[in-house]
Design an enzyme around this catalytic site. Sequence first.
Site, PDB file in Angstrom:
ATOM      1  N   ASN A  12       1.013  -1.029   0.081  1.00 52.49           N
ATOM      2  CA  ASN A  12      -0.065   0.090  -0.005  1.00 52.49           C
ATOM      3  C   ASN A  12       0.959   1.363   0.055  1.00 52.49           C
ATOM      4  O   ASN A  12       1.549   1.744   1.130  1.00 52.49           O
ATOM      5  CB  ASN A  12      -0.840   0.115   1.427  1.00 52.49           C
ATOM      6  N   TRP A  13       0.941   1.871  -1.156  1.00 55.18           N
ATOM      7  CA  TRP A  13       1.866   3.164  -1.205  1.00 55.18           C
ATOM      8  C   TRP A  13       1.135   4.351  -0.561  1.00 55.18           C
ATOM      9  O   TRP A  13       2.155   5.272  -0.435  1.00 55.18           O
ATOM     10  CB  TRP A  13       2.424   3.443  -2.662  1.00 55.18           C
ATOM     11  N   LYS A  14       0.147   4.438  -0.241  1.00 52.65           N
ATOM     12  CA  LYS A  14      -0.533   5.324   0.309  1.00 52.65           C
ATOM     13  C   LYS A  14      -0.506   6.562  -0.426  1.00 52.65           C
ATOM     14  O   LYS A  14      -0.412   6.490  -1.683  1.00 52.65           O
ATOM     15  CB  LYS A  14       0.046   5.848   1.803  1.00 52.65           C
ATOM     16  N   HIS A 104      -9.576   1.057   5.480  1.00 52.15           N
ATOM     17  CA  HIS A 104      -8.140   1.405   6.304  1.00 52.15           C
ATOM     18  C   HIS A 104      -8.278   2.009   7.319  1.00 52.15           C
ATOM     19  O   HIS A 104      -8.961   3.139   7.297  1.00 52.15           O
ATOM     20  CB  HIS A 104      -7.224   1.815   5.223  1.00 52.15           C
ATOM     21  N   GLU A 106      -6.705   4.509   8.413  1.00 46.05           N
ATOM     22  CA  GLU A 106      -6.627   6.028   8.018  1.00 46.05           C
ATOM     23  C   GLU A 106      -7.865   6.470   7.440  1.00 46.05           C
ATOM     24  O   GLU A 106      -8.346   7.627   7.592  1.00 46.05           O
ATOM     25  CB  GLU A 106      -5.350   6.044   7.104  1.00 46.05           C
ATOM     26  N   GLU A 174      -4.975  -5.235  10.824  1.00 47.92           N
ATOM     27  CA  GLU A 174      -4.018  -3.877  10.942  1.00 47.92           C
ATOM     28  C   GLU A 174      -4.509  -3.189  12.499  1.00 47.92           C
ATOM     29  O   GLU A 174      -4.976  -2.402  12.618  1.00 47.92           O
ATOM     30  CB  GLU A 174      -4.033  -2.989   9.947  1.00 47.92           C
ATOM     31  N   GLY A 180       2.972   2.334  11.628  1.00 52.09           N
ATOM     32  CA  GLY A 180       3.721   3.321  11.541  1.00 52.09           C
ATOM     33  C   GLY A 180       4.507   3.714  12.598  1.00 52.09           C
ATOM     34  O   GLY A 180       5.173   4.924  12.770  1.00 52.09           O
ATOM     35  N   SER A 220       3.639  -2.184  10.441  1.00 49.91           N
ATOM     36  CA  SER A 220       5.051  -2.267  10.685  1.00 49.91           C
ATOM     37  C   SER A 220       5.678  -3.581  10.124  1.00 49.91           C
ATOM     38  O   SER A 220       6.583  -4.069  11.026  1.00 49.91           O
ATOM     39  CB  SER A 220       5.549  -1.898  11.948  1.00 49.91           C
ATOM     40  N   GLY A 241       2.946  -1.151   4.415  1.00 54.98           N
ATOM     41  CA  GLY A 241       2.884   0.130   4.132  1.00 54.98           C
ATOM     42  C   GLY A 241       4.289   1.105   3.831  1.00 54.98           C
ATOM     43  O   GLY A 241       4.705   0.563   2.855  1.00 54.98           O
ATOM     44  N   GLY A 242       5.037   1.215   4.631  1.00 58.53           N
ATOM     45  CA  GLY A 242       6.250   2.091   4.468  1.00 58.53           C
ATOM     46  C   GLY A 242       7.157   1.179   3.605  1.00 58.53           C
ATOM     47  O   GLY A 242       7.918   1.788   2.944  1.00 58.53           O
TER      48      GLY A 242
END
Length: 262
Positions: A12-14, A104, A106, A174, A180, A220, A241-242
């Site tokens: 997931n590049w966000k 998600h 967010e 999640e 994060g 993470s 994610g990141g």
Amino acid sequence: MVVGRVPLIAGNWKMNLDHLQAVAFVQKLHWALKDAKHEVGSVEVAVFPPFTDIRTVQTLIDADKIAFSLGAQDLSTHDAGAYTGEISGAFLSKLNCGYVIIGHSERREYHDETDEVVAAKVQAALRHELVPVICVGETLEQREESGPTAVSVGQLEVALEGVPSGADIVVAYEPVWAIGTGQVASPEQAQEVCAALRTVIAEKLGQDAADRTRVLYGGSVKSGNVASFMREPDVDGALVGGASLVVDEFAAIIRYQKHVGV
């Protein structure tokens, strides 16, 4: 991970990477996996770019015959109409998106998406033959108040209302407190929740659906910890994610079977 469910590693590049950066990233990831002799089919790789990148990534995947699946990060509850800024599932389907992330944390936090909105988006995805990646998870406060499974179970129960037993879905656990933050749920904690989610799927959609549905862990995830999660029987992949924005790191996560036996 149970034999028969192909592991899914989803990036997931966000809100990162413009369409030119997306081309470079996908090419580099493809080359990295080829160089490492990644066995196509042993793990499904999916990328979830921003909306503005999807057409470009789709064209690259098709032209170079890259064995990556393509997904979107969200969709509208509506199919068409006067909804400025919204993206219809019909549009995503025409771009050969196979997946769409729904619910998600967010989106729930920053856009006030309720369980009912998430359920409506699941239905919108299914109407357009998109596989919804249904995200559920708890904050630290919720975990302390309600226990490790109650929030995620409740969210999934609502999301699955009206979903037919034959529908193809993915569920992603999640823990919000581990996204994060550098904190990571232990493999045992992830397994406890993922097992509870599979029980919900069995109750709502039947045991066959529970047996075939992939349940992912997201929070993470890194190359150094992914294999420990994948050893658990009810963890079938990762929503990354990141770490999915770093070619070598994401490639190493995808190759978890190579560097640690599972």
